[in-house]
Design an enzyme around this catalytic site. Structure first.
Site, PDB file in Angstrom:
ATOM      1  N   LYS A 102       0.830  -1.213   0.000  1.00  0.00           N
ATOM      2  CA  LYS A 102       0.000   0.000   0.000  1.00  0.00           C
ATOM      3  C   LYS A 102       0.862   1.259   0.000  1.00  0.00           C
ATOM      4  O   LYS A 102       0.611   2.189  -0.760  1.00  0.00           O
ATOM      5  CB  LYS A 102      -0.913  -0.014   1.243  1.00  0.00           C
ATOM      6  CG  LYS A 102      -2.012   1.017   1.188  1.00  0.00           C
ATOM      7  CD  LYS A 102      -2.866   1.018   2.452  1.00  0.00           C
ATOM      8  CE  LYS A 102      -3.726  -0.219   2.559  1.00  0.00           C
ATOM      9  NZ  LYS A 102      -4.722  -0.134   3.654  1.00  0.00           N
ATOM     10  N   LYS A 114       2.978  -3.910  10.979  1.00  0.00           N
ATOM     11  CA  LYS A 114       1.668  -4.019  11.631  1.00  0.00           C
ATOM     12  C   LYS A 114       1.861  -4.639  13.003  1.00  0.00           C
ATOM     13  O   LYS A 114       2.770  -5.440  13.192  1.00  0.00           O
ATOM     14  CB  LYS A 114       0.726  -4.920  10.813  1.00  0.00           C
ATOM     15  CG  LYS A 114      -0.731  -4.672  11.092  1.00  0.00           C
ATOM     16  CD  LYS A 114      -1.208  -3.455  10.318  1.00  0.00           C
ATOM     17  CE  LYS A 114      -2.682  -3.218  10.429  1.00  0.00           C
ATOM     18  NZ  LYS A 114      -3.125  -2.256   9.405  1.00  0.00           N
ATOM     19  N   THR A 198      -9.265   8.652   4.756  1.00  0.00           N
ATOM     20  CA  THR A 198      -9.496   7.400   4.028  1.00  0.00           C
ATOM     21  C   THR A 198     -10.753   7.515   3.167  1.00  0.00           C
ATOM     22  O   THR A 198     -10.759   7.111   1.999  1.00  0.00           O
ATOM     23  CB  THR A 198      -9.570   6.200   5.000  1.00  0.00           C
ATOM     24  OG1 THR A 198      -8.416   6.248   5.839  1.00  0.00           O
ATOM     25  CG2 THR A 198      -9.600   4.890   4.274  1.00  0.00           C
ATOM     26  N   SER A 358      -1.365  10.137   7.104  1.00  0.00           N
ATOM     27  CA  SER A 358      -0.464   9.773   8.205  1.00  0.00           C
ATOM     28  C   SER A 358       0.961  10.199   7.852  1.00  0.00           C
ATOM     29  O   SER A 358       1.701  10.702   8.699  1.00  0.00           O
ATOM     30  CB  SER A 358      -0.482   8.266   8.441  1.00  0.00           C
ATOM     31  OG  SER A 358      -1.456   7.938   9.389  1.00  0.00           O
TER      32      SER A 358
HETATM   33  P1  NAD Z   1     -15.211   1.662  11.901  1.00  0.00           P
HETATM   34  O1  NAD Z   1     -15.156   0.744  13.063  1.00  0.00           O
HETATM   35  O2  NAD Z   1     -15.141   3.127  12.106  1.00  0.00           O
HETATM   36  O3  NAD Z   1     -16.540   1.373  11.033  1.00  0.00           O
HETATM   37  C1  NAD Z   1     -16.895   0.093  10.613  1.00  0.00           C
HETATM   38  C2  NAD Z   1     -18.311   0.158  10.073  1.00  0.00           C
HETATM   39  O4  NAD Z   1     -18.653  -1.116   9.539  1.00  0.00           O
HETATM   40  C3  NAD Z   1     -19.362   0.485  11.139  1.00  0.00           C
HETATM   41  O5  NAD Z   1     -20.321   1.358  10.598  1.00  0.00           O
HETATM   42  C4  NAD Z   1     -19.980  -0.878  11.408  1.00  0.00           C
HETATM   43  O6  NAD Z   1     -21.311  -0.793  11.877  1.00  0.00           O
HETATM   44  C5  NAD Z   1     -19.941  -1.477  10.036  1.00  0.00           C
HETATM   45  N1  NAD Z   1     -20.113  -2.931  10.057  1.00  0.00           N
HETATM   46  C6  NAD Z   1     -19.572  -3.819  10.916  1.00  0.00           C
HETATM   47  N2  NAD Z   1     -20.058  -5.040  10.665  1.00  0.00           N
HETATM   48  C7  NAD Z   1     -20.906  -4.913   9.626  1.00  0.00           C
HETATM   49  C8  NAD Z   1     -21.718  -5.808   8.914  1.00  0.00           C
HETATM   50  N3  NAD Z   1     -21.744  -7.101   9.227  1.00  0.00           N
HETATM   51  N4  NAD Z   1     -22.467  -5.335   7.894  1.00  0.00           N
HETATM   52  C9  NAD Z   1     -22.461  -4.023   7.578  1.00  0.00           C
HETATM   53  N5  NAD Z   1     -21.716  -3.128   8.224  1.00  0.00           N
HETATM   54  C10 NAD Z   1     -20.943  -3.556   9.232  1.00  0.00           C
HETATM   55  O7  NAD Z   1     -14.012   1.150  10.936  1.00  0.00           O
HETATM   56  P2  NAD Z   1     -13.334   1.956   9.758  1.00  0.00           P
HETATM   57  O8  NAD Z   1     -12.108   2.623  10.288  1.00  0.00           O
HETATM   58  O9  NAD Z   1     -14.338   2.717   8.988  1.00  0.00           O
HETATM   59  O10 NAD Z   1     -12.798   0.743   8.879  1.00  0.00           O
HETATM   60  C11 NAD Z   1     -13.630   0.057   7.938  1.00  0.00           C
HETATM   61  C12 NAD Z   1     -12.723  -0.745   7.001  1.00  0.00           C
HETATM   62  O11 NAD Z   1     -11.810   0.138   6.356  1.00  0.00           O
HETATM   63  C13 NAD Z   1     -11.857  -1.803   7.672  1.00  0.00           C
HETATM   64  O12 NAD Z   1     -11.699  -2.874   6.766  1.00  0.00           O
HETATM   65  C14 NAD Z   1     -10.530  -1.098   7.861  1.00  0.00           C
HETATM   66  O13 NAD Z   1      -9.446  -1.997   7.951  1.00  0.00           O
HETATM   67  C15 NAD Z   1     -10.486  -0.298   6.573  1.00  0.00           C
HETATM   68  N6  NAD Z   1      -9.555   0.848   6.610  1.00  0.00           N
HETATM   69  C16 NAD Z   1      -9.713   1.860   7.504  1.00  0.00           C
HETATM   70  C17 NAD Z   1      -8.850   2.949   7.470  1.00  0.00           C
HETATM   71  C18 NAD Z   1      -9.024   4.124   8.394  1.00  0.00           C
HETATM   72  O14 NAD Z   1      -8.282   5.107   8.239  1.00  0.00           O
HETATM   73  N7  NAD Z   1      -9.984   4.123   9.290  1.00  0.00           N
HETATM   74  C19 NAD Z   1      -7.795   2.982   6.550  1.00  0.00           C
HETATM   75  C20 NAD Z   1      -7.654   1.932   5.638  1.00  0.00           C
HETATM   76  C21 NAD Z   1      -8.550   0.861   5.675  1.00  0.00           C
END
Ligand code: NAD
Length: 424
Positions: A102, A114, A198, A358
């Site tokens: 990435k 990680k 993101t 970041s």
């Molecule tokens: P978060 O915890 O803020 O949000 C996750 C969301 O997914 C919530 O709204 C939750 O209700 C929903 N969710 C959980 N289970 C679910 C289901 N079964 N069906 C539908 N929705 C569901 O997490 P985030 O930071 O938004 O991360 C989400 C994804 O993005 C992850 O895969 C994470 O690794 C990836 N990601 C996040 C970032 C970041 O900067 N936050 C960066 C790169 C990748």
């Protein structure tokens, strides 16, 4: 503290094995040199620690902590710290390799790392979490470093944990090193724009893809799975660009409105409802599967891994998928999407906006001079467009999917680094 090489893990259906499987496809397609392939198959460093922590009840619990540095060929390793029950060697190895690719795709001068602690953060008090984070930081003091290995938040951690981490690290070194981690709160070295970054990257890569498809954002519709950090900002920013958001959903409920959902109203509702959507009235309730397969142009999975399975892929009606989440599509589903001619902007490109900002946070920490949000966003958007174009170009040149194109883009840069740095 024990330190060991990657070769100690050898189960077949491991997450790290599936990273290697995709690496192999890309390596073959681009004819990656054998030395580089060998180097990348083994993470550079894997550290496992045990963390005795005094719990609120006066008893000591011992937690397992991990940090994996996959590669530092292009710069210090960068990657989040996860607090979850399934954290293990195999998972940190896989996620650290993902970070190497990435960061290379996003043109950042970083390798990949990680880490994590096997725990259920929801079952720990704030005091317990603080003591655990500080214990982890002390154990990793020789691994972390501003120019060595730079953590960030991931699942189960946030700016709060990063503030404890930086404080403990500074106490150990006696120095002020805000750049030892990113994702810190604004005010103690965090960057403006990091929170939405993101989702912003998802928006920019969606616009880039629509342009390649000759589609006008003002005439397309989108469905967004997940309404957390990534999904909610992505939905908001996409709608600000004129894209009609017809479906949104989280783990509590999913909603559909063919005339477009008022995202601002949904954001306000979620805010007043413990950050969940259940009970939102601006649309009709649908199932989670319907959200993924509904009629729309763009699908943004921004919640969990492995949600687009073979079955779901066969029913998807969108023309474009932009992966906000990490690993939302299974390899089997990938082949179906390819057959159906659905364009997929892969996670290591589409969600790289977070690590990009970041990086900007780290640069600002090093300078001791802080940019406006506008400046951060402008730099982010340019960076994302450049990354998108490089991946697009490689996928055209190698007649591959954008996913394999993204791996090729990363591997070319890392291969160059390995060769340029010379003999072993
Ligand atoms: P978060 O915890 O803020 O949000 C996750 C969301 O997914 C919530 O709204 C939750 O209700 C929903 N969710 C959980 N289970 C679910 C289901 N079964 N069906 C539908 N929705 C569901 O997490 P985030 O930071 O938004 O991360 C989400 C994804 O993005 C992850 O895969 C994470 O690794 C990836 N990601 C996040 C970032 C970041 O900067 N936050 C960066 C790169 C990748």
């Amino acid at each position: 503290m024990s330190s060991q090489t990657a070769n100690s893990t050898s189960h077949h259906d491991s997450m790290f094995d599936s990273v290697l499987a995709r690496l192999d496809v890309a390596a073959k397609t681009m004819n990656l040199d054998e030395t580089s392939a060998k180097v990348l198959r083994s993470p550079q460093k894997l550290v496992q620690v045990s963390l005795p922590v005094m719990m609120d009840n006066g008893k000591v619990e011992v937690f397992e902590g991990f940090r994996c540095v996959h590669s530092t060929v292009l710069g210090p390793s960068k990657g989040g710290i996860r607090y979850a029950m399934d954290v293990c060697q195999d998972e940190v190895m896989a996620l650290s390799a993902w970070m190497s690719f990435k960061c290379a795709v996003a043109n950042l001068p970083y390798g990949g790392g990680k880490g994590g602690i096997k725990c259920d953060p929801r079952k720990l008090s704030v005091g317990e979490l603080e003591r655990l984070t500080r214990a982890y930081t002390r154990s990793m003091k020789d691994v972390f470093g501003v120019n060595k290995d730079i953590p960030a938040p991931d699942m189960g951690t946030s700016g709060r944990e990063m503030a404890w981490l930086v404080d403990e690290y500074n106490k150990i070194t006696g120095d002020d090193s805000p750049g030892v981690t990113t994702g810190k709160p604004v005010g103690i070295g965090g960057s403006l724009g990091r929170d939405a970054a993101t989702g912003r990257g998802v928006m920019v890569s969606t616009l880039c893809a629509l342009k390649k498809m000759s589609l006008d954002p003002k005439s397309v519709s989108a469905s967004v799975q997940g309404f957390g950090n990534v999904g909610s900002h992505a939905a908001r920013l996409l709608s600000e660009k004129g894209i009609k958001i017809v479906a949104i959903g989280d783990h509590t409920a999913s909603y559909y409105n063919e005339n477009g959902i008022d995202i601002k109203a949904a954001l306000d509702y979620a805010k007043s409802n413990s950050n969940t959507l259940k009970g939102f009235t601006g649309a009709v309730e649908i199932t989670g599967t319907q959200l993924l397969t509904t009629k729309c142009d763009v699908l943004v999975p921004a919640a969990l891994q492995n949600v687009i399975t073979e079955e779901i892929a066969s029913d998807i009606q969108a023309k474009l998928i932009v992966e906000g989440a990490n690993g939302p599509t299974t390899p089997e589903a990938d082949s179906i999407l390819k057959e159906k001619n659905i364009l997929v902007v892969p996670d290591i490109l589409a969600n790289s906006g977070g690590v990009t900002v970041s990086y900007f946070e780290w640069v600002q920490n090093k300078m001791g001079y802080y940019w406006s949000e506008k400046e951060v966003n402008e730099k982010h958007d340019i960076n994302m467009e450049v990354a998108f174009d490089a991946v697009w170009k490689n996928s055209q040149e190698y007649k591959s999917t954008m996913r394999i194109g993204a791996y090729i883009t990363a591997l070319k840069k890392i291969e160059f680094g390995i060769k340029a740095k010379g003999n072993f």
